[in-house]
Scaffold this motif. Sequence first.
Motif, PDB file in Angstrom:
ATOM      1  N   PRO A 115       0.831  -1.212   0.000  1.00  0.00           N
ATOM      2  CA  PRO A 115       0.000   0.000   0.000  1.00  0.00           C
ATOM      3  C   PRO A 115       0.863   1.258   0.000  1.00  0.00           C
ATOM      4  CG  PRO A 115       0.078  -0.942   2.196  1.00  0.00           C
ATOM      5  CD  PRO A 115       0.793  -1.910   1.280  1.00  0.00           C
ATOM      6  N   ARG A 116       0.338   2.317  -0.595  1.00  0.00           N
ATOM      7  CA  ARG A 116       1.043   3.605  -0.611  1.00  0.00           C
ATOM      8  C   ARG A 116       0.969   4.295   0.740  1.00  0.00           C
ATOM      9  NH1 ARG A 116       2.856   5.257  -5.067  1.00  0.00           N
ATOM     10  NH2 ARG A 116       2.068   5.355  -7.139  1.00  0.00           N
ATOM     11  N   GLU A 117      -0.064   3.975   1.518  1.00  0.00           N
ATOM     12  CA  GLU A 117      -0.215   4.524   2.860  1.00  0.00           C
ATOM     13  C   GLU A 117      -1.070   3.571   3.687  1.00  0.00           C
ATOM     14  OE1 GLU A 117      -3.848   7.676   2.044  1.00  0.00           O
ATOM     15  OE2 GLU A 117      -1.801   8.434   2.145  1.00  0.00           O
ATOM     16  N   VAL A 118      -0.912   3.682   5.007  1.00  0.00           N
ATOM     17  CA  VAL A 118      -1.653   2.820   5.930  1.00  0.00           C
ATOM     18  C   VAL A 118      -2.308   3.703   6.985  1.00  0.00           C
ATOM     19  CG1 VAL A 118      -1.450   1.000   7.671  1.00  0.00           C
ATOM     20  CG2 VAL A 118      -0.106   0.851   5.571  1.00  0.00           C
ATOM     21  N   ALA A 119      -3.590   3.476   7.217  1.00  0.00           N
ATOM     22  CA  ALA A 119      -4.317   4.221   8.240  1.00  0.00           C
ATOM     23  C   ALA A 119      -3.837   3.799   9.624  1.00  0.00           C
ATOM     24  CB  ALA A 119      -5.809   3.973   8.115  1.00  0.00           C
ATOM     25  N   VAL A 120      -3.495   4.816  10.423  1.00  0.00           N
ATOM     26  CA  VAL A 120      -3.076   4.590  11.806  1.00  0.00           C
ATOM     27  C   VAL A 120      -3.886   5.558  12.650  1.00  0.00           C
ATOM     28  CG1 VAL A 120      -1.173   4.655  13.446  1.00  0.00           C
ATOM     29  CG2 VAL A 120      -0.756   3.895  11.100  1.00  0.00           C
ATOM     30  N   GLY A 121      -4.970   5.080  13.199  1.00  0.00           N
ATOM     31  CA  GLY A 121      -5.848   5.961  13.963  1.00  0.00           C
ATOM     32  C   GLY A 121      -6.456   7.018  13.059  1.00  0.00           C
ATOM     33  N   GLU A 122      -6.243   8.280  13.409  1.00  0.00           N
ATOM     34  CA  GLU A 122      -6.849   9.395  12.685  1.00  0.00           C
ATOM     35  C   GLU A 122      -6.005   9.923  11.529  1.00  0.00           C
ATOM     36  OE1 GLU A 122      -9.970  10.535  13.309  1.00  0.00           O
ATOM     37  OE2 GLU A 122     -10.067   8.838  14.686  1.00  0.00           O
ATOM     38  N   TYR A 123      -4.873   9.304  11.262  1.00  0.00           N
ATOM     39  CA  TYR A 123      -4.047   9.791  10.157  1.00  0.00           C
ATOM     40  C   TYR A 123      -3.506   8.618   9.356  1.00  0.00           C
ATOM     41  CZ  TYR A 123       0.306   8.767  12.766  1.00  0.00           C
ATOM     42  OH  TYR A 123       1.335   8.156  13.428  1.00  0.00           O
ATOM     43  N   ALA A 124      -2.885   8.933   8.230  1.00  0.00           N
ATOM     44  CA  ALA A 124      -2.314   7.901   7.357  1.00  0.00           C
ATOM     45  C   ALA A 124      -0.798   8.057   7.318  1.00  0.00           C
ATOM     46  CB  ALA A 124      -2.886   8.026   5.953  1.00  0.00           C
ATOM     47  N   VAL A 125      -0.109   6.931   7.352  1.00  0.00           N
ATOM     48  CA  VAL A 125       1.346   6.924   7.263  1.00  0.00           C
ATOM     49  C   VAL A 125       1.723   6.529   5.834  1.00  0.00           C
ATOM     50  CG1 VAL A 125       3.482   5.846   8.073  1.00  0.00           C
ATOM     51  CG2 VAL A 125       1.619   6.310   9.688  1.00  0.00           C
ATOM     52  N   PRO A 126       2.395   7.419   5.097  1.00  0.00           N
ATOM     53  CA  PRO A 126       2.857   7.068   3.756  1.00  0.00           C
ATOM     54  C   PRO A 126       3.928   5.964   3.827  1.00  0.00           C
ATOM     55  CG  PRO A 126       2.924   9.452   4.093  1.00  0.00           C
ATOM     56  CD  PRO A 126       2.679   8.817   5.429  1.00  0.00           C
ATOM     57  N   VAL A 127       3.897   5.065   2.858  1.00  0.00           N
ATOM     58  CA  VAL A 127       4.864   3.975   2.802  1.00  0.00           C
ATOM     59  C   VAL A 127       5.649   4.096   1.502  1.00  0.00           C
ATOM     60  CG1 VAL A 127       5.208   1.473   2.829  1.00  0.00           C
ATOM     61  CG2 VAL A 127       3.291   2.491   4.111  1.00  0.00           C
ATOM     62  N   GLY A 128       6.967   4.135   1.624  1.00  0.00           N
ATOM     63  CA  GLY A 128       7.852   4.157   0.464  1.00  0.00           C
ATOM     64  C   GLY A 128       8.419   2.763   0.250  1.00  0.00           C
ATOM     65  N   TRP A 129       8.384   2.303  -0.980  1.00  0.00           N
ATOM     66  CA  TRP A 129       8.847   0.958  -1.320  1.00  0.00           C
ATOM     67  C   TRP A 129      10.127   1.057  -2.128  1.00  0.00           C
ATOM     68  CZ3 TRP A 129       6.575  -2.595   1.435  1.00  0.00           C
ATOM     69  CH2 TRP A 129       5.281  -2.354   1.908  1.00  0.00           C
ATOM     70  N   PHE A 130      11.187   0.428  -1.621  1.00  0.00           N
ATOM     71  CA  PHE A 130      12.501   0.520  -2.257  1.00  0.00           C
ATOM     72  C   PHE A 130      13.102  -0.872  -2.406  1.00  0.00           C
ATOM     73  CE2 PHE A 130      11.651   4.498  -0.075  1.00  0.00           C
ATOM     74  CZ  PHE A 130      11.868   5.413  -1.097  1.00  0.00           C
ATOM     75  N   THR A 131      13.280  -1.310  -3.631  1.00  0.00           N
ATOM     76  CA  THR A 131      13.846  -2.636  -3.880  1.00  0.00           C
ATOM     77  C   THR A 131      15.303  -2.710  -3.459  1.00  0.00           C
ATOM     78  OG1 THR A 131      14.335  -2.034  -6.165  1.00  0.00           O
ATOM     79  CG2 THR A 131      12.245  -3.183  -5.754  1.00  0.00           C
ATOM     80  N   GLY A 132      15.979  -1.588  -3.326  1.00  0.00           N
ATOM     81  CA  GLY A 132      17.366  -1.575  -2.890  1.00  0.00           C
ATOM     82  C   GLY A 132      17.539  -1.652  -1.381  1.00  0.00           C
ATOM     83  N   GLN A 133      16.455  -1.517  -0.634  1.00  0.00           N
ATOM     84  CA  GLN A 133      16.527  -1.601   0.825  1.00  0.00           C
ATOM     85  C   GLN A 133      16.607  -3.070   1.227  1.00  0.00           C
ATOM     86  OE1 GLN A 133      13.831   1.039   2.836  1.00  0.00           O
ATOM     87  NE2 GLN A 133      13.644  -0.301   4.609  1.00  0.00           N
ATOM     88  N   ASP A 134      17.357  -3.369   2.293  1.00  0.00           N
ATOM     89  CA  ASP A 134      17.454  -4.749   2.781  1.00  0.00           C
ATOM     90  C   ASP A 134      16.063  -5.329   2.988  1.00  0.00           C
ATOM     91  OD1 ASP A 134      20.218  -4.894   2.810  1.00  0.00           O
ATOM     92  OD2 ASP A 134      20.378  -4.263   4.897  1.00  0.00           O
ATOM     93  N   LEU A 135      15.902  -6.606   2.629  1.00  0.00           N
ATOM     94  CA  LEU A 135      14.611  -7.284   2.760  1.00  0.00           C
ATOM     95  C   LEU A 135      14.071  -7.247   4.180  1.00  0.00           C
ATOM     96  CD1 LEU A 135      15.114 -10.501   0.602  1.00  0.00           C
ATOM     97  CD2 LEU A 135      13.576  -8.587   0.137  1.00  0.00           C
ATOM     98  N   ASP A 136      14.944  -7.378   5.149  1.00  0.00           N
ATOM     99  CA  ASP A 136      14.526  -7.513   6.537  1.00  0.00           C
ATOM    100  C   ASP A 136      14.689  -6.228   7.341  1.00  0.00           C
ATOM    101  OD1 ASP A 136      13.944 -10.356   6.298  1.00  0.00           O
ATOM    102  OD2 ASP A 136      16.099 -10.593   6.067  1.00  0.00           O
ATOM    103  N   THR A 137      14.597  -5.088   6.664  1.00  0.00           N
ATOM    104  CA  THR A 137      14.747  -3.798   7.332  1.00  0.00           C
ATOM    105  C   THR A 137      13.509  -2.935   7.099  1.00  0.00           C
ATOM    106  OG1 THR A 137      17.123  -3.831   6.968  1.00  0.00           O
ATOM    107  CG2 THR A 137      16.158  -1.713   7.481  1.00  0.00           C
ATOM    108  N   MET A 138      13.111  -2.219   8.135  1.00  0.00           N
ATOM    109  CA  MET A 138      12.078  -1.200   7.991  1.00  0.00           C
ATOM    110  C   MET A 138      12.616   0.063   8.628  1.00  0.00           C
ATOM    111  SD  MET A 138       8.068  -1.129   9.008  1.00  0.00           S
ATOM    112  CE  MET A 138       7.625  -2.102   7.571  1.00  0.00           C
ATOM    113  N   MET A 139      12.462   1.162   7.931  1.00  0.00           N
ATOM    114  CA  MET A 139      12.872   2.456   8.451  1.00  0.00           C
ATOM    115  C   MET A 139      11.608   3.280   8.692  1.00  0.00           C
ATOM    116  SD  MET A 139      15.507   5.291   6.932  1.00  0.00           S
ATOM    117  CE  MET A 139      14.457   5.741   5.556  1.00  0.00           C
ATOM    118  N   LEU A 140      11.513   3.845   9.888  1.00  0.00           N
ATOM    119  CA  LEU A 140      10.377   4.683  10.233  1.00  0.00           C
ATOM    120  C   LEU A 140      10.889   6.077  10.547  1.00  0.00           C
ATOM    121  CD1 LEU A 140       9.977   1.668  11.813  1.00  0.00           C
ATOM    122  CD2 LEU A 140       7.685   2.608  11.794  1.00  0.00           C
TER     123      LEU A 140
END
Length: 143
Positions: free
Chosen positions: A68-93
């Motif tokens: 998804p391009r964004e995910v609803a979190v309570g009253e707001y949406a968090v944009p999600v950026g998708w990068f194939t160059g990022q490590d598979l097992d990493t999430m950056m917030l």
Amino acid sequence: MTSTTAPTHQARLTLTPNTALAGLLDGAWWPYSRDLATELPPLVDALRARWGRVTRVTANPASWPVAPREVAVGEYAVPVGWFTGQDLDTMMLLSYGLTRCDLLVIPPETEPASAARLMAAASTPGNLHTTGTLMAGEETSIR
């Protein structure tokens, strides 16, 4: 925007203690599934007290069947950026309070003992192992 209901579980999350001894990771997250719309809200809620409001997330799309391009979190949406160059097992917030939080994302199907070892290793102060190194080391110890 991807909609979600209230989380039905708490995030399985371990964070590095607040210390001056910086490492490569800020901790580890072990989601229950590969459904980011369901899993992200409890993670964001768990991080709020320490990092403030999460404003963006980045991940590798290969680890998530739906990107998804964004995910609803309570009253707001968090944009999600998708990068194939990022490590598979990493999430950056990214957040208002602290610029970024780098987490090892442990695959949901991981055995509990392996997940516990990975969570402990990723949240050790001064950890200099990358997510790839931690995951490869755990795969080696299982064999």
